[in-house]
Motif scaffolding. Structure first.
Motif, PDB file in Angstrom:
ATOM      1  N   GLU A  61      36.336  45.677  43.562  1.00 55.64           N
ATOM      2  CA  GLU A  61      35.733  44.740  42.616  1.00 55.64           C
ATOM      3  C   GLU A  61      36.685  44.473  41.459  1.00 55.64           C
ATOM      4  O   GLU A  61      37.240  45.398  40.875  1.00 55.64           O
ATOM      5  N   CYS A  62      36.840  43.165  41.134  1.00 48.71           N
ATOM      6  CA  CYS A  62      37.563  42.733  39.932  1.00 48.71           C
ATOM      7  C   CYS A  62      36.507  42.200  38.975  1.00 48.71           C
ATOM      8  O   CYS A  62      35.856  41.180  39.256  1.00 48.71           O
ATOM      9  N   ARG A  63      36.337  42.860  37.830  1.00 45.80           N
ATOM     10  CA  ARG A  63      35.257  42.548  36.901  1.00 45.80           C
ATOM     11  C   ARG A  63      35.833  41.997  35.606  1.00 45.80           C
ATOM     12  O   ARG A  63      36.719  42.603  35.000  1.00 45.80           O
ATOM     13  N   LEU A  64      35.312  40.833  35.184  1.00 48.88           N
ATOM     14  CA  LEU A  64      35.744  40.185  33.949  1.00 48.88           C
ATOM     15  C   LEU A  64      34.600  40.275  32.949  1.00 48.88           C
ATOM     16  O   LEU A  64      33.456  39.906  33.265  1.00 48.88           O
ATOM     17  N   SER A  84      41.818  50.807  37.604  1.00 47.13           N
ATOM     18  CA  SER A  84      42.699  50.385  36.513  1.00 47.13           C
ATOM     19  C   SER A  84      41.957  49.356  35.653  1.00 47.13           C
ATOM     20  O   SER A  84      40.904  48.829  36.049  1.00 47.13           O
ATOM     21  N   ARG A  85      42.500  49.084  34.439  1.00 46.57           N
ATOM     22  CA  ARG A  85      41.916  48.087  33.550  1.00 46.57           C
ATOM     23  C   ARG A  85      43.037  47.373  32.789  1.00 46.57           C
ATOM     24  O   ARG A  85      44.157  47.868  32.674  1.00 46.57           O
ATOM     25  N   ASP A 144      43.866  43.334  30.260  1.00 45.06           N
ATOM     26  CA  ASP A 144      43.308  42.188  29.539  1.00 45.06           C
ATOM     27  C   ASP A 144      43.373  40.907  30.361  1.00 45.06           C
ATOM     28  O   ASP A 144      42.363  40.237  30.554  1.00 45.06           O
ATOM     29  N   THR A 145      44.566  40.541  30.825  1.00 48.19           N
ATOM     30  CA  THR A 145      44.700  39.283  31.573  1.00 48.19           C
ATOM     31  C   THR A 145      44.997  39.505  33.047  1.00 48.19           C
ATOM     32  O   THR A 145      44.700  38.647  33.875  1.00 48.19           O
ATOM     33  N   ASN A 146      45.616  40.636  33.417  1.00 44.57           N
ATOM     34  CA  ASN A 146      45.863  40.928  34.832  1.00 44.57           C
ATOM     35  C   ASN A 146      45.993  42.435  35.006  1.00 44.57           C
ATOM     36  O   ASN A 146      46.418  43.155  34.089  1.00 44.57           O
ATOM     37  N   VAL A 147      45.604  42.901  36.218  1.00 50.13           N
ATOM     38  CA  VAL A 147      45.650  44.325  36.569  1.00 50.13           C
ATOM     39  C   VAL A 147      46.271  44.430  37.947  1.00 50.13           C
ATOM     40  O   VAL A 147      45.840  43.739  38.892  1.00 50.13           O
ATOM     41  N   ASN A 148      47.289  45.304  38.094  1.00 49.37           N
ATOM     42  CA  ASN A 148      47.940  45.547  39.383  1.00 49.37           C
ATOM     43  C   ASN A 148      47.770  47.017  39.747  1.00 49.37           C
ATOM     44  O   ASN A 148      47.866  47.907  38.888  1.00 49.37           O
ATOM     45  N   LEU A 190      39.536  43.051  31.882  1.00 53.35           N
ATOM     46  CA  LEU A 190      39.465  43.150  33.339  1.00 53.35           C
ATOM     47  C   LEU A 190      39.342  44.615  33.746  1.00 53.35           C
ATOM     48  O   LEU A 190      39.989  45.503  33.163  1.00 53.35           O
ATOM     49  N   TYR A 191      38.531  44.836  34.814  1.00 56.49           N
ATOM     50  CA  TYR A 191      38.344  46.191  35.345  1.00 56.49           C
ATOM     51  C   TYR A 191      38.442  46.126  36.858  1.00 56.49           C
ATOM     52  O   TYR A 191      37.740  45.335  37.512  1.00 56.49           O
TER      53      TYR A 191
END
Length: 662
Positions: free
Chosen positions: A292-295, A271-272, A274-278, A261-262
């Protein structure tokens, strides 16, 4: 022994006279011609059986066959070689000809080192087979790999294959065979129509095929998706705290470790994970952009975007200066102000202002107002507005204090000639441009000039008719509202043009004689220095030249001689560049006084001699006539002291006397 030598000699002569006869008594030969032909023709369709025929015409002696080596070339590259002793034509067959067989063909024949090459013949093969496309799978998931194979049946040579997705080229592959096999992945969910084509390269040409059959691929969507959440999402003001979360929905167990995740805002990666970013941040007006939340999972990419609107707490401040132009060390005022602010969040008095750099010499007078003396050099100021931890900077304001113009200096450019126009320069040593220069004469304004560029000059054209007028000129310079400084009066030498030339001769003309010391004095009216030149008769080369700071000077001739007689005149010139000439004077050199006395004495002596001679002549004449003195029988010869006896015969004589005059 003699027979052996004779046999050897005959053999050598025979070999010399028959060069094409090889050792072992081989036949002599000559290659008369070689040609190449294409059958059934030069232009054929794909699939035609083509024969390249090489025909050689060789003449030889002897019954033994010749060993022939044939070579076939295509575009300069060897494609076929054969050695034979047969005299039949060489045949090079091209069964089922293809476009790749297009080119220029030549044939070369080599017999015992002697080589002959034919002219070139061009073969053109037209027509390409239709390509075939095959996929190993018709249904795939997004990001899943599939194999695509494009075939050009029967084609040979260098081939470039092209793969298309819905008529858009997605891949290019160059091979040296008639098929290409590639790996493809699809990230767009839905139905995709695939086809292919190819190009055969035959330098310097290329031939393009038609498109292949179409194959449909169905791409299924993966259930996994990214989720972007922002708190708060509306009614956001600058200074509010934003909490942003980027997570994955429908994450399956076998996907762990393959998902990334980015979180980004515009081009800034926040921030970046794997499963969640805060991510937490203070909202600013510039944050009114898209988040933008990029998977990313292998080649699968999915995004979720949200855009927020952040209301300004206060506007970017504006920094201004008054007056708009300021001179060094004059008082100035800088005003800093934000035109708008969110009154529902802050009060006007909560908004504070300061200057950067803080060490500026300006003193705060009120909120956002700073006063003080302008510096003597350029200075950059920036205003900072601040409220609730939000700081905003104004655009830098560069203060360029102007320099008050210095007292001007007035001078003459070149020479000031009476009665002629000349230039007057008015210049200040320093001062900010533009500068207004005014030329004055006895405080009356004559003309004005504005200097706007660094190398520009304030030049005025004036004319004076009296030398004293030069001191009446002054100039003033002005580049501010202050009183204009006034220059001193103009001081310069006024060149008076020459006039009234005279040539004075000493001694006076009637008294000039040989041996005298002659003075030719040339005088003029005008401003020195003056160059004088003396001339004689019609000779244009001066006999004497001199420059002096006086209005007259002389040319001297010592010990005059008769050859110095002639017509003399003089010319004069000064910085006014006008030449004046005196009236000519004719000088006659007379004889010297002693010569005159000698001549007079000689003349007197000559006259005296002539008188004496004359008197003597008269007397001699008188002495030749008889004279009687009154006494009978006595005659005188003219003198009293002398007497002679007269004849004694006196019978016939008379008596008379003649008075003697001496």
């Amino acid at each position: 022994m003699g027979r052996f030598l004779l046999l050897l000699t005959c053999t050598l002569v025979s070999n010399y006279l028959h060069p094409w006869r090889g050792a072992g008594a081989q036949s002599m030969f000559t290659i008369r011609d070689i040609s190449i032909s294409l059958e059934p023709g030069d232009n054929v369709m794909r699939g035609t059986n083509v024969t390249v025929r090489c025909e050689a015409l060789v003449s030889s002696s002897g019954a033994g066959p010749l060993s022939r080596e044939y070579t076939i070339y295509k575009d300069g590259v060897t494609v076929y070689t054969k050695t034979t002793s047969s005299s039949s034509d060489l045949l090079y067959r091209l069964p089922d000809a293809r476009v790749s067989n297009t080119g220029k063909y030549k044939c070369k024949l080599n017999i015992e080192g002697r080589k002959v090459t034919s002219e070139a013949k061009k073969l053109t093969v037209t027509g390409l087979s239709t390509p075939l496309l095959h996929l190993n799978n018709a249904v795939v998931s997004e990001g899943e790999e599939l194999t695509a194979r494009c075939t050009a049946p029967g084609e040979t040579g260098s081939i470039i294959f092209y793969f298309y997705d819905d008529s858009k080229e997605i891949l290019e592959d160059r091979v040296n065979s008639n098929q290409s096999e590639v790996k493809l992945r699809f990230n767009d969910v839905g139905i995709h129509k695939m086809n292919c084509s190819y190009t055969v390269l035959v330098t310097p040409f290329f031939f393009r095929s038609d498109k292949s059959n179409s194959v449909t691929v169905s791409v299924k969507e993966l259930s996994i998706t990214p989720v972007l959440e922002i708190f708060p999402y509306s009614n956001i003001y600058e200074g509010d705290r934003l909490d942003i979360m980027c997570t994955v929905r429908s994450l399956m167990a076998d996907m762990h470790g393959n998902v990334h995740l980015y979180l980004s805002r515009g081009t800034q990666l926040l921030s970046r994970g794997d499963t969640n970013v805060n991510h937490s941040m203070i909202a600013l007006a510039k944050d009114s952009e898209e988040f933008e939340c990029r998977l990313e999972m292998g080649n699968v990419v999915k995004v979720d975007t949200k855009k927020i609107l952040v209301t300004e707490l206060f506007s970017v401040p504006t920094l201004t200066m008054s007056p708009s132009e300021v001179f060094q060390k004059e008082y100035m005022t800088l005003s800093c102000k934000s035109d708008t602010f969110a009154s529902e969040r802050i009060r006007r008095d909560q908004l504070t202002y300061s200057l950067d750099p803080p060490e500026s010499l300006l003193i705060p007078k009120s909120s956002g107002v700073f006063s003080g003396k302008a510096p003597v050099y350029d200075f950059n100021y920036t205003c900072i507005a601040q409220a609730k931890g939000i700081r905003k900077y104004s655009r830098p304001l560069t203060v360029r204090p102007k320099v008050t113009v210095s007292t001007p200096k007035i001078s003459v450019v070149g020479s000031a000639v009476l009665g002629r126009p000349f230039k007057v320069l008015c210049k200040s040593d320093f001062g900010s441009l533009p500068i207004n220069y005014t030329l004055l004469k006895d405080y009356d304004q004559l003309s004005m000039a504005i200097v706007k560029m660094p190398l520009e000059q304030a030049l005025f054209t004036v004319t004076i008719h009296q030398p004293g007028e030069i001191n009446k000129f002054m100039c003033e310079a002005k580049n501010s509202q202050k009183d204009a400084p006034l220059s001193k009066r103009l001081e310069a030498i006024v060149v008076v043009p020459l006039s009234h030339p005279t040539l004075t001769v000493i001694p006076v003309l009637p008294e000039i004689a040989e041996g005298d010391h002659l003075f030719l004095i040339c005088g003029v009216k005008g401003t020195p220095p003056i160059t004088f030149k003396w001339y004689r008769d019609d000779n244009r080369s001066p006999i004497f030249t001199t420059t002096t700071d006086m209005n007259n000077t002389d040319y001297q001739i010592q010990a005059l001689a008769k050859d110095d007689s002639g017509t003399y005149y003089c010319e004069a010139i000064n910085h006014a560049k006008n030449v004046v000439r005196s009236a000519p004077v004719t000088i006659v050199v007379r004889l010297a006084l002693w010569k005159k006395a000698v001549i007079v004495g000689f003349c007197l002596l000559l006259v005296s001699v002539l008188v004496v001679v004359f008197v003597l002549c008269i007397r001699s004449k008188r002495d030749g006539v008889p004279h009687y003195d009154g006494m009978e029988g006595r005659v005188t010869n003219g003198t009293r002291a002398s007497a002679v006896s007269l004849p004694t015969d006196t019978s016939n004589r008379s008596s008379f006397s003649i008075p003697a005059t001496v």
